[in-house]
Design an enzyme around this catalytic site. Structure first.
Site, PDB file in Angstrom:
ATOM      1  N   SER A  99       0.898  -0.690  -0.710  1.00 45.84           N
ATOM      2  CA  SER A  99       0.274  -0.069   0.177  1.00 45.84           C
ATOM      3  C   SER A  99       0.722   1.652   0.232  1.00 45.84           C
ATOM      4  O   SER A  99       0.403   1.955  -0.300  1.00 45.84           O
ATOM      5  CB  SER A  99      -0.448  -0.061   1.275  1.00 45.84           C
ATOM      6  OG  SER A  99      -0.321  -0.406   2.100  1.00 45.84           O
ATOM      7  N   ASP A 110       1.675   0.296   8.330  1.00 46.87           N
ATOM      8  CA  ASP A 110       3.436  -0.484   8.608  1.00 46.87           C
ATOM      9  C   ASP A 110       3.665   0.489   6.907  1.00 46.87           C
ATOM     10  O   ASP A 110       2.698   0.240   5.674  1.00 46.87           O
ATOM     11  CB  ASP A 110       3.283  -2.136   8.715  1.00 46.87           C
ATOM     12  CG  ASP A 110       2.765  -2.552   9.895  1.00 46.87           C
ATOM     13  OD1 ASP A 110       2.390  -1.751  11.072  1.00 46.87           O
ATOM     14  OD2 ASP A 110       2.396  -3.669   9.926  1.00 46.87           O
ATOM     15  N   ASP A 112       5.715  -2.277   3.826  1.00 52.05           N
ATOM     16  CA  ASP A 112       6.043  -3.893   3.622  1.00 52.05           C
ATOM     17  C   ASP A 112       8.070  -2.649   2.722  1.00 52.05           C
ATOM     18  O   ASP A 112       7.415  -2.576   1.979  1.00 52.05           O
ATOM     19  CB  ASP A 112       5.333  -3.488   2.647  1.00 52.05           C
ATOM     20  CG  ASP A 112       4.382  -4.765   3.348  1.00 52.05           C
ATOM     21  OD1 ASP A 112       4.748  -4.915   4.121  1.00 52.05           O
ATOM     22  OD2 ASP A 112       3.303  -3.878   3.243  1.00 52.05           O
ATOM     23  N   ASP A 164       8.615  -4.419   7.702  1.00 51.72           N
ATOM     24  CA  ASP A 164       8.475  -5.344   7.663  1.00 51.72           C
ATOM     25  C   ASP A 164       9.897  -5.712   6.697  1.00 51.72           C
ATOM     26  O   ASP A 164       9.119  -4.603   5.353  1.00 51.72           O
ATOM     27  CB  ASP A 164       7.248  -5.665   7.079  1.00 51.72           C
ATOM     28  CG  ASP A 164       6.093  -6.725   8.537  1.00 51.72           C
ATOM     29  OD1 ASP A 164       6.689  -6.069   9.439  1.00 51.72           O
ATOM     30  OD2 ASP A 164       5.339  -7.405   7.890  1.00 51.72           O
ATOM     31  N   LYS A 225     -10.530   0.454  -0.884  1.00 59.23           N
ATOM     32  CA  LYS A 225     -10.167  -0.018  -0.286  1.00 59.23           C
ATOM     33  C   LYS A 225     -11.334   0.174   1.454  1.00 59.23           C
ATOM     34  O   LYS A 225     -11.240  -1.106   2.247  1.00 59.23           O
ATOM     35  CB  LYS A 225      -8.482   0.140  -0.027  1.00 59.23           C
ATOM     36  CG  LYS A 225      -8.149  -0.960  -0.543  1.00 59.23           C
ATOM     37  CD  LYS A 225      -6.263  -0.343  -0.416  1.00 59.23           C
ATOM     38  CE  LYS A 225      -6.115  -0.616   0.986  1.00 59.23           C
ATOM     39  NZ  LYS A 225      -4.517  -1.002   1.118  1.00 59.23           N
ATOM     40  N   TYR A 234     -12.564  -7.366   3.990  1.00 64.13           N
ATOM     41  CA  TYR A 234     -10.950  -7.444   3.013  1.00 64.13           C
ATOM     42  C   TYR A 234     -10.140  -8.002   4.437  1.00 64.13           C
ATOM     43  O   TYR A 234     -10.187  -7.978   5.155  1.00 64.13           O
ATOM     44  CB  TYR A 234     -10.655  -5.846   3.695  1.00 64.13           C
ATOM     45  CG  TYR A 234      -9.637  -5.626   3.313  1.00 64.13           C
ATOM     46  CD1 TYR A 234      -9.671  -4.385   1.878  1.00 64.13           C
ATOM     47  CD2 TYR A 234      -8.033  -5.667   3.750  1.00 64.13           C
ATOM     48  CE1 TYR A 234      -8.151  -3.772   1.707  1.00 64.13           C
ATOM     49  CE2 TYR A 234      -6.880  -4.799   3.928  1.00 64.13           C
ATOM     50  CZ  TYR A 234      -7.188  -3.998   2.465  1.00 64.13           C
ATOM     51  OH  TYR A 234      -6.183  -3.559   1.900  1.00 64.13           O
TER      52      TYR A 234
END
Length: 510
Positions: A99, A110, A112, A164, A225, A234
């Site tokens: 995202s 978060d 990625d 992450d 979303k 979702y």
């Protein structure tokens, strides 16, 4: 951060996006642009856009992380006595995906990220010396390595932002600054774990490359979303769609209506996918064979691929189905939501309703007469986190088993979990519950429906417990239970404010 929106009415040149010609090349009218502005105003209170200050903080954190990667790779290269000519340009880089890379992340989400290293840097170096380097940074908190995962990862919180980080080493001596991960030749001679780690970045890059107008795509995706989260559909884990699948459906809509603005695209999204003839796959581009002998989604070759109910195929080689978790029930629920979304957006376009109506949460706890409540508990918070993760990842198995029951038409799991009341108020215990709505059908020639779900539930709890024992995760005090409740009995376990279900949620998490 303002929402950019393209309003000019210039037609796209003849370039074709996707695997078919567009449905319409119509350019936006003034009313479409006004409706798009209203959509933007409706989205603001939901917190789906980060403030400029927060955005700048993320950019700064990623810059620091990128510098740490370069520094670490140079240190590793020196320790392995590489020639000075290579040392000067050895490189190394942090790429983002998901995202954040798509530009549709929400406040507090978060990031990625993927660490790309040259061929002389091993995965073991990433989980030892890079991990140790991160540990020394005062901004880094909650650092943990998950080396044995299907896609190995280091998780951390850097200056308050959760990240992450995956790892991939390429078969290159140095990592150039302008490296394009979409280049398929980079996959040659790579370890399968590196290919899996690269996949997120490659898919995200392809999606952005395959849409006609990125700003219109992003705004539409933000709206879809948010709608999916408000409507409890979702969750890739529970058999609905995850972020990348929603992104690909929106991207396909953009390809079919290349000149449309977001207000039109949202309505066309529901129009296209409420009528889609599943299991025909959604493709953003024609799959290409690269002769790298990697497994790709192909129902002509792989019998298991023929069982997929709602295939949405990633555009980067090796092509995969991002929705293999979808079940008969979850597909049924999503198609029904698409149809309702179309009815609401038709009203909005005719000025008979406001955009806020699209984001009203359906009344899940009033919708069904029968429910199964699933409870997972553990004695400590750490054990509970692990236990809940395992139980949630297996709920699909229970749904699949319920679907096979001749008296169950639909098993609809709510992706939202809830804190559960303790069995013993004096004992420390952490409890979570999930709720599954059931549609039952009466047997022929009978007014009374007597249905025994004991076997389905017992089989599911046995599967979860045996997996926990086999993976050496099981601890004394970890429990799982399930019970059947009628609608009017839900108040025994769920708090009043949950059962009342406010129509709108002011914030929706990523």
């Amino acid at each position: 951060m303002p929402f950019p929106v393209t309003t000019q009415g210039t037609q796209q040149p003849a370039k074709r996006y996707g695997i078919s010609s567009p449905i319409s090349l119509a350019v936006p009218k003034e009313t479409d642009c006004l409706l798009t502005q209203r959509l933007i105003e409706t989205l603001r209170p939901f917190g789906v856009v980060e403030e400029e200050e927060e955005l700048q903080r993320r950019i700064l954190v990623l810059e620091k992380l990128n510098n740490l990667v370069k520094e670490w790779i140079r240190e590793i290269s020196e320790s392995k006595s590489l020639p000075q000519s290579i040392l000067e340009n050895v490189g190394g880089k942090i790429f983002t995906f998901g995202s954040y890379r798509l530009g549709v992340y929400t406040t507090g989400a978060d990031i990625d990220a993927l660490c790309i290293a040259p061929r002389h840097v091993d995965r073991s170096d990433f989980f030892t010396s890079f991990y140790a380097k991160l540990k020394l940074q005062e901004e880094v908190k909650d650092l943990r390595a998950v080396e044995e995962a299907f896609v190995p990862v280091i998780k951390l919180c850097f200056d308050g932002i959760k990240i992450d980080i995956l790892f991939a080493r390429l078969a290159l001596q140095t990592i150039p600054e302008d490296l394009d991960l979409r280049d398929d030749s980079l996959l040659k001679n790579l370890d399968i774990r590196c290919i899996r780690s690269l996949n997120g970045c490659r898919v995200t890059g392809e999606i952005l490359h395959l849409v006609p107008n990125i700003d219109n795509f992003r705004l539409t995706l933000r709206a879809i979303k948010l709608w999916a989260k408000c409507h409890n559909i979702y969750s890739n884990t529970l058999g609905f769609l995850g972020g990348v699948s929603w992104a690909m459906l929106v991207a396909r809509t953009c390809q079919l209506y290349p000149n449309a603005v977001a207000s039109t695209l949202v309505q066309k999204f529901f129009l296209v996918f409420s009528a889609w003839e599943w299991p025909n796959p959604v493709l953003l581009k024609e799959p290409e064979e690269r002769n790298l002998n990697l497994p790709v989604w192909d129902p002509r070759v792989n019998p298991s691929d023929r069982c997929h109910l709602m295939p949405i195929i990633t555009p980067a080689y090796p092509q995969q189905n991002s929705t293999y978790n979808v079940s008969v029930s979850t597909r049924m629920v999503m198609i029904e939501e698409f149809k309702q979304g179309l009815a609401i957006t038709d009203e909005i376009l005719l000025s008979k309703a406001e955009w806020s109506k699209l984001f009203e949460a359906p009344r899940f706890f009033q919708k069904y007469k029968h429910y199964i409540v699933l409870l997972a508990s553990a004695p400590t918070e750490k054990q509970h986190l692990e236990w809940v993760g395992l139980v949630e990842s297996k709920i699909r198995i229970l749904v699949g088993s319920l679907e096979k029951n001749e008296f169950i038409t639909l098993a609809h799991v709510n992706p939202q979990s809830f804190p559960a009341p303790k069995e013993n108020p004096d004992k420390e215990e952490f409890c979570t519950m999930w709720v599954i709505g059931l549609v039952l059908k009466k047997p022929e020639n009978s007014e009374i429906l007597s249905i025994d779900l004991t076997y389905d539930i017992q089989s599911f709890t046995d599967t979860v417990c045996s997996q926990a024992i086999n993976s050496k995760m099981f601890e004394t005090g970890m429990k799982i239970a399930a019970m059947h409740l009628r609608r009017e009995e839900l108040h025994q376990l769920l708090p009043h404010h949950v059962l009342q279900e406010k129509h709108t949620q002011q914030k929706v998490e990523n």
